[in-house]
Design an enzyme around this catalytic site. Structure first.
Site, mmCIF file in Angstrom:
data_model
loop_
_atom_site.group_PDB
_atom_site.id
_atom_site.type_symbol
_atom_site.label_atom_id
_atom_site.label_comp_id
_atom_site.label_asym_id
_atom_site.label_seq_id
_atom_site.Cartn_x
_atom_site.Cartn_y
_atom_site.Cartn_z
ATOM 1 N N TYR A 111 2.861 -2.670 -8.169
ATOM 2 C CA TYR A 111 3.152 -1.916 -6.950
ATOM 3 C C TYR A 111 4.348 -2.527 -6.220
ATOM 4 C CZ TYR A 111 2.426 0.543 -2.547
ATOM 5 O OH TYR A 111 2.594 1.328 -1.431
ATOM 6 N N SER A 139 7.851 0.519 0.767
ATOM 7 C CA SER A 139 6.756 -0.170 1.443
ATOM 8 C C SER A 139 7.258 -1.532 1.883
ATOM 9 C CB SER A 139 5.576 -0.340 0.477
ATOM 10 O OG SER A 139 4.636 -1.270 0.970
#
Length: 258
Positions: free
Chosen positions: A163, A148
């Site tokens: 995350y 990401s």
């Protein structure tokens, strides 16, 4: 010439495993690889959604799997090997988000996110690398770790400590495994999407204030649309990227280029 170029992106005769395939980007990834000719083992916990996906393309095989469980990961890879005799492509897409605010995230919560987003991809990648290779020469096996932009830059006030750490860890893991396994014909790359609509980001795009935040920070002035990761994924999975390993391919509309 056009036929030769098309062959670069063909996955006919190959077997692919895609985790987190019951919705969003993962479901799309499974369909893209199947449309390129691969037999795709679409793995997730929600069987009914996987069955719907298989109905859309007979080359997709539902595989119930909780990637946080070691026995499920082993069974997933063994099933693909038993049924097709090979695994050529692994897309480590399954992930969980965790809390946004670090002070709301316990150490156990942090570890749970890493177990799904980082430990599971490592183990699945190792299982692929340990499986016997069926082809020699130019054709190599390909691992695509879905990271990401939040593994590359801070997403504050959005994002999340666990995350971001897991996605940054995937980038480091990608480079290290690429270095270790390159001589044996296993390529390892990472796909780093920007802001795409999915179950995980539904609230982000549904809220006008956060949607505008995405638009302001993206050079193209919008979030990513369905299909705009197709080419990048197929490039990394196929022979089109046969001389590419240890790379992070960012598809973010210019978010990280500012």
């Amino acid at each position: 010439m056009s036929h030769a170029i098309a062959d670069l992106f063909s996955l006919h005769g190959r077997t692919a495993v895609v985790t987190g395939a019951s919705s969003g980007l993962g479901a799309r990834f499974a369909l893209v690889l199947a449309s390129a000719g691969a037999s795709v083992f679409a793995a997730a916990r929600r069987l009914e959604r996987l069955k719907d996906l298989a109905d859309a393309d007979p080359r997709i095989h539902p595989a119930v799997c909780d990637v946080s469980r070691e026995e499920d990961r082993v069974r997933l890879m063994e099933t693909a090997l038993d049924e097709t005799g090979r695994v050529d492509v692994l897309v480590n897409n399954a992930g969980m988000s965790g809390a946004v605010r670090a002070e709301d995230e316990s150490a156990d919560d942090f570890a749970d996110v890493l177990a799904v987003n980082l430990v599971a991809p490592f183990h699945l990648a190792r299982l692929l690398a340990e499986a016997p290779a069926r082809d020699r020469g130019r054709t190599t096996r390909s691992i695509v770790n879905v990271s990401s932009v939040l593994g590359l830059v801070s997403g504050a006030p959005l994002g999340g400590a666990a995350y971001a750490a897991s996605k940054a860890g995937l980038v480091g893991l990608t480079r290290e495994l690429a270095g270790q396994w390159g001589p044996s014909g296993v390529r390892v790359n990472s796909l780093a999407p920007g802001w795409f609509r999915s179950e995980m980001t539904d609230e982000l795009f549904s809220d006008e204030r956060s949607r505008r935040w995405v638009e302001r920070g993206t050079m193209l002035g919008r979030g990513g649309e369905q299909g705009e990761l197709d080419g990048a994924l197929l490039y990394l999975a196929s022979d089109a990227s046969s001389y590419c390993t240890g790379h992070v391919l960012t598809v973010d509309g210019g978010w990280t280029a500012r």
